[in-house]
Scaffold this motif. Structure first.
Motif, PDB file in Angstrom:
ATOM      1  N   LEU A  69      59.017  33.269  37.460  1.00 19.66           N
ATOM      2  CA  LEU A  69      58.589  34.659  37.286  1.00 19.66           C
ATOM      3  C   LEU A  69      59.428  35.553  38.192  1.00 19.66           C
ATOM      4  N   SER A  70      59.766  36.739  37.697  1.00 17.31           N
ATOM      5  CA  SER A  70      60.451  37.717  38.552  1.00 17.31           C
ATOM      6  C   SER A  70      59.401  38.491  39.355  1.00 17.31           C
ATOM      7  N   ARG A  71      59.843  39.122  40.423  1.00 17.22           N
ATOM      8  CA  ARG A  71      58.911  39.968  41.191  1.00 17.22           C
ATOM      9  C   ARG A  71      58.311  41.048  40.300  1.00 17.22           C
ATOM     10  N   GLU A  72      59.131  41.612  39.444  1.00 16.65           N
ATOM     11  CA  GLU A  72      58.620  42.652  38.553  1.00 16.65           C
ATOM     12  C   GLU A  72      57.488  42.113  37.673  1.00 16.65           C
ATOM     13  N   GLU A  73      57.672  40.888  37.177  1.00 17.05           N
ATOM     14  CA  GLU A  73      56.610  40.319  36.331  1.00 17.05           C
ATOM     15  C   GLU A  73      55.327  40.086  37.125  1.00 17.05           C
ATOM     16  N   VAL A  74      55.459  39.601  38.354  1.00 15.14           N
ATOM     17  CA  VAL A  74      54.268  39.409  39.194  1.00 15.14           C
ATOM     18  C   VAL A  74      53.534  40.735  39.375  1.00 15.14           C
ATOM     19  N   VAL A  75      54.302  41.798  39.650  1.00 20.95           N
ATOM     20  CA  VAL A  75      53.699  43.126  39.839  1.00 20.95           C
ATOM     21  C   VAL A  75      53.002  43.590  38.559  1.00 20.95           C
ATOM     22  N   GLU A  76      53.623  43.332  37.409  1.00 23.36           N
ATOM     23  CA  GLU A  76      52.994  43.729  36.138  1.00 23.36           C
ATOM     24  C   GLU A  76      51.651  43.021  35.917  1.00 23.36           C
ATOM     25  N   ILE A  77      51.628  41.707  36.209  1.00 24.59           N
ATOM     26  CA  ILE A  77      50.376  40.954  36.044  1.00 24.59           C
ATOM     27  C   ILE A  77      49.282  41.558  36.922  1.00 24.59           C
ATOM     28  N   LEU A  78      49.636  41.871  38.158  1.00 24.58           N
ATOM     29  CA  LEU A  78      48.639  42.376  39.107  1.00 24.58           C
ATOM     30  C   LEU A  78      48.172  43.777  38.711  1.00 24.58           C
ATOM     31  N   MET A  79      49.093  44.638  38.288  1.00 24.42           N
ATOM     32  CA  MET A  79      48.685  45.983  37.845  1.00 24.42           C
ATOM     33  C   MET A  79      47.730  45.882  36.663  1.00 24.42           C
ATOM     34  N   GLN A  80      48.007  44.946  35.746  1.00 25.29           N
ATOM     35  CA  GLN A  80      47.170  44.793  34.559  1.00 25.29           C
ATOM     36  C   GLN A  80      45.732  44.446  34.923  1.00 25.29           C
ATOM     37  N   MET A  81      45.527  43.795  36.044  1.00 25.92           N
ATOM     38  CA  MET A  81      44.167  43.414  36.454  1.00 25.92           C
ATOM     39  C   MET A  81      43.291  44.644  36.727  1.00 25.92           C
ATOM     40  N   ALA A  82      43.904  45.819  36.955  1.00 24.22           N
ATOM     41  CA  ALA A  82      43.107  47.051  37.076  1.00 24.22           C
ATOM     42  C   ALA A  82      42.237  47.255  35.843  1.00 24.22           C
ATOM     43  N   VAL A  83      42.739  46.860  34.690  1.00 21.69           N
ATOM     44  CA  VAL A  83      41.995  47.040  33.439  1.00 21.69           C
ATOM     45  C   VAL A  83      40.795  46.097  33.370  1.00 21.69           C
ATOM     46  N   TYR A  84      40.968  44.869  33.847  1.00 20.65           N
ATOM     47  CA  TYR A  84      39.933  43.855  33.616  1.00 20.65           C
ATOM     48  C   TYR A  84      39.018  43.616  34.808  1.00 20.65           C
ATOM     49  N   ALA A  85      39.499  43.921  36.006  1.00 22.34           N
ATOM     50  CA  ALA A  85      38.670  43.668  37.192  1.00 22.34           C
ATOM     51  C   ALA A  85      38.593  44.890  38.106  1.00 22.34           C
ATOM     52  N   GLY A  86      39.175  45.992  37.694  1.00 21.42           N
ATOM     53  CA  GLY A  86      39.082  47.218  38.474  1.00 21.42           C
ATOM     54  C   GLY A  86      40.289  47.477  39.365  1.00 21.42           C
ATOM     55  N   PHE A  87      40.448  48.737  39.774  1.00 22.74           N
ATOM     56  CA  PHE A  87      41.582  49.132  40.609  1.00 22.74           C
ATOM     57  C   PHE A  87      41.585  48.440  41.976  1.00 22.74           C
ATOM     58  N   PRO A  88      40.430  48.244  42.639  1.00 19.64           N
ATOM     59  CA  PRO A  88      40.501  47.560  43.938  1.00 19.64           C
ATOM     60  C   PRO A  88      41.088  46.157  43.827  1.00 19.64           C
ATOM     61  N   ALA A  89      40.696  45.397  42.806  1.00 23.80           N
ATOM     62  CA  ALA A  89      41.245  44.053  42.623  1.00 23.80           C
ATOM     63  C   ALA A  89      42.759  44.116  42.428  1.00 23.80           C
ATOM     64  N   ALA A  90      43.229  45.091  41.646  1.00 24.06           N
ATOM     65  CA  ALA A  90      44.667  45.228  41.427  1.00 24.06           C
ATOM     66  C   ALA A  90      45.371  45.617  42.726  1.00 24.06           C
ATOM     67  N   LEU A  91      44.818  46.568  43.446  1.00 14.70           N
ATOM     68  CA  LEU A  91      45.430  47.000  44.713  1.00 14.70           C
ATOM     69  C   LEU A  91      45.511  45.841  45.704  1.00 14.70           C
ATOM     70  N   ASN A  92      44.417  45.101  45.852  1.00 17.62           N
ATOM     71  CA  ASN A  92      44.434  44.002  46.819  1.00 17.62           C
ATOM     72  C   ASN A  92      45.404  42.907  46.391  1.00 17.62           C
ATOM     73  N   GLY A  93      45.553  42.699  45.089  1.00 21.89           N
ATOM     74  CA  GLY A  93      46.555  41.759  44.597  1.00 21.89           C
ATOM     75  C   GLY A  93      47.970  42.249  44.884  1.00 21.89           C
ATOM     76  N   LEU A  94      48.212  43.529  44.671  1.00 24.91           N
ATOM     77  CA  LEU A  94      49.547  44.081  44.945  1.00 24.91           C
ATOM     78  C   LEU A  94      49.889  43.982  46.433  1.00 24.91           C
TER      79      LEU A  94
END
Lengths: 132, 132, 132, 132, 132, 132
Positions: free
Chosen positions: E95-120
């Motif tokens: 996986l590229s870093r960009e892809e990792v970031v995309e996966i984590l941003m997408q989690m805002a949709v399914y688990a909320g913005f805090p989950a995405a932020l903490n993943g990022l």
């Protein structure tokens, strides 16, 4: 639906930036700054959807919105940094410290005593920092 | 702390029963009834701690308490029957349908779009039942 | 239901204080102390409902109660400080270190390997501190 | 570590099948059957890791293991079918109905009253079915 | 099902050890080391089931498996150390870093913005450490 | 960042509608329809942020995005209707049934066997419906 922060010439991004600044103050800006070198576009989404769209809606006042957010984050229990930002935000939009404490104590009923305790200890840190 | 439902001669159990009846109405009583043949003493705990202690505290009004509860239960997403009881309770203590919908939509930000959607569909069922 | 800590002249608060002291020892008292300047009345609720009501019930022995609590907190995975207090409590009421480790490993089945690992690392810290 | 179900000539799969049959009885077999046309190899993993490895370890007796599992599943609140299987299993390995109810009531402290209520209502269904 | 790491003479334990080393590298070994004095047998389970069984299956490539794991751990939000190990692992298997970031941003949709932020922010730490 | 669904004259809403139709097909439209009489503006947010913003980004292909979503929803375990929509969506954008099953089995490692089982049974229903 009319907007809480209406301005005909203003888009979602600008409206969200104004709302975030008003609600979360410095704590919100710190989150945005921390995103700059990892996911700068996510900062825009954060301005746009939560603040430009949701918090800007007029159907529920900001005090009620922060009650809902503090309750949800304390209940979920896995987002302490965001809970602190919103305890801060709650105080900014008119909640008293006593009210914040009441919301967090109430979470013992819905998410258990550990969730309530961890929320109260997060509030304790926020209150201490503001007292300085 | 003064009590919302003060009565010098009244204990936690009686105060909780009055509070539950006022807040949750018939829906709360149904929960109590369902406990009778499995854990009748748990019905007492439910009267006493959540309602006799927490909801009876005067530091936060009932409207604010129901905002917190609706938000928390929608965010947790694993207690739909209780969420419905508290959407009902929220309407009982003065929240408008529009405000309930706003709280639930806001949960998309903190717990994700599925949590918000499932909360909205629970509200839809409660609203439909009350309309009849 | 008879009480584990019966005493006709004793109320829930006193019974809860005795039970907390016996079960959680110093770790429980630290939690109470930390609440003093943020939510002192919540300390009473903590004595009364979990310890004065639930842990004082005679239908399940304290060893079994701590097995349940350790399992639940490890599975939820968002309350590490409370998990450590109850690993300590489990050892206080008769669980062996081996049994604590078995409970935590078993959580891999129900809440995933990360929950089990994080529980085991919490136990490792508690064991190390008691060894000193 | 010695095994609860030792048999020198027996592998993990066979040991797991025996343990699942002894612990979960018919309810466990129903899960295995339901996997046949979607993920038959997952049935083997289910025999092997949870039952052939974990439940077969001798460091914690089956009664204690079922206390832990019932507590964890009730606390998580998102796996009602599995909670029912393990309430059944708990009764199979020696827990009384009263003890199951105590475990579930205790979850009010750690995961909130809705988690405890939903656990109690799951137990009510299991008890009713066994009574028939 | 053929195995990704086939070797007729090799058991689950050895296969799992090889898979863990290839996928998680040093970060995985650190977890194993940390288990040595608390639950050494759990290290074997970790080699055997997740890596010897699941990751070794040929039905889904390792890149896809790490996408799934990063998404799940970010959504759950209560296993940050394991999330970091798997962000590392994702980069290891392509996986590229960009892809990792995309996966984590997408989690805002399914688990909320805090989950995405903490993943990022977890990803930010992993990226910084690898840059050194 | 270039867009997966670029069209200079098209806004987020239109782009989101096109993306939702392509990815989720009829199942996505059913969700939108169900919102009409409870929260019609939330349907717009659902088009705009998840689909017009996130899924339309070019940094991760749709196959990878659906792997992430299926994994997250199965791990969270409290959004079965949405999990089914995305198992459907995964098949629409190129995942095989075998790959969907592999993703769900893998969740046993990160969220426990019950989460994996409930995910597999959701997939079983989706597969059966498409077979008809």
């Amino acid at each position: 639906m009319t907007q809480r922060f209406p301005n005909a010439d203003e888009g979602r991004l600008e409206r969200g930036k104004r709302a975030l600044a008003e609600i979360d103050g410095r704590a919100g800006q710190n989150v945005i700054d921390a995103l700059a070198d990892i996911a700068p576009e996510f900062a825009n989404y954060l301005f746009e959807f939560p603040f430009g769209d949701i918090y800007s809606r007029s159907g529920l006042d900001l005090r009620a919105r922060e009650i809902a957010t503090i309750a949800a984050l304390a209940a979920l229990g896995n987002a302490t940094p965001q809970l602190k930002v919103h305890i801060e935000a709650g105080l900014n939009v008119g909640l008293s410290r006593e009210e914040v404490v009441e919301i967090l104590m109430q979470m013992a009923v819905y998410a258990g005593f550990p969730a309530a305790l961890n929320g109260l200890f997060a509030a304790k840190e926020v209150f201490a920092q503001r007292a300085g």
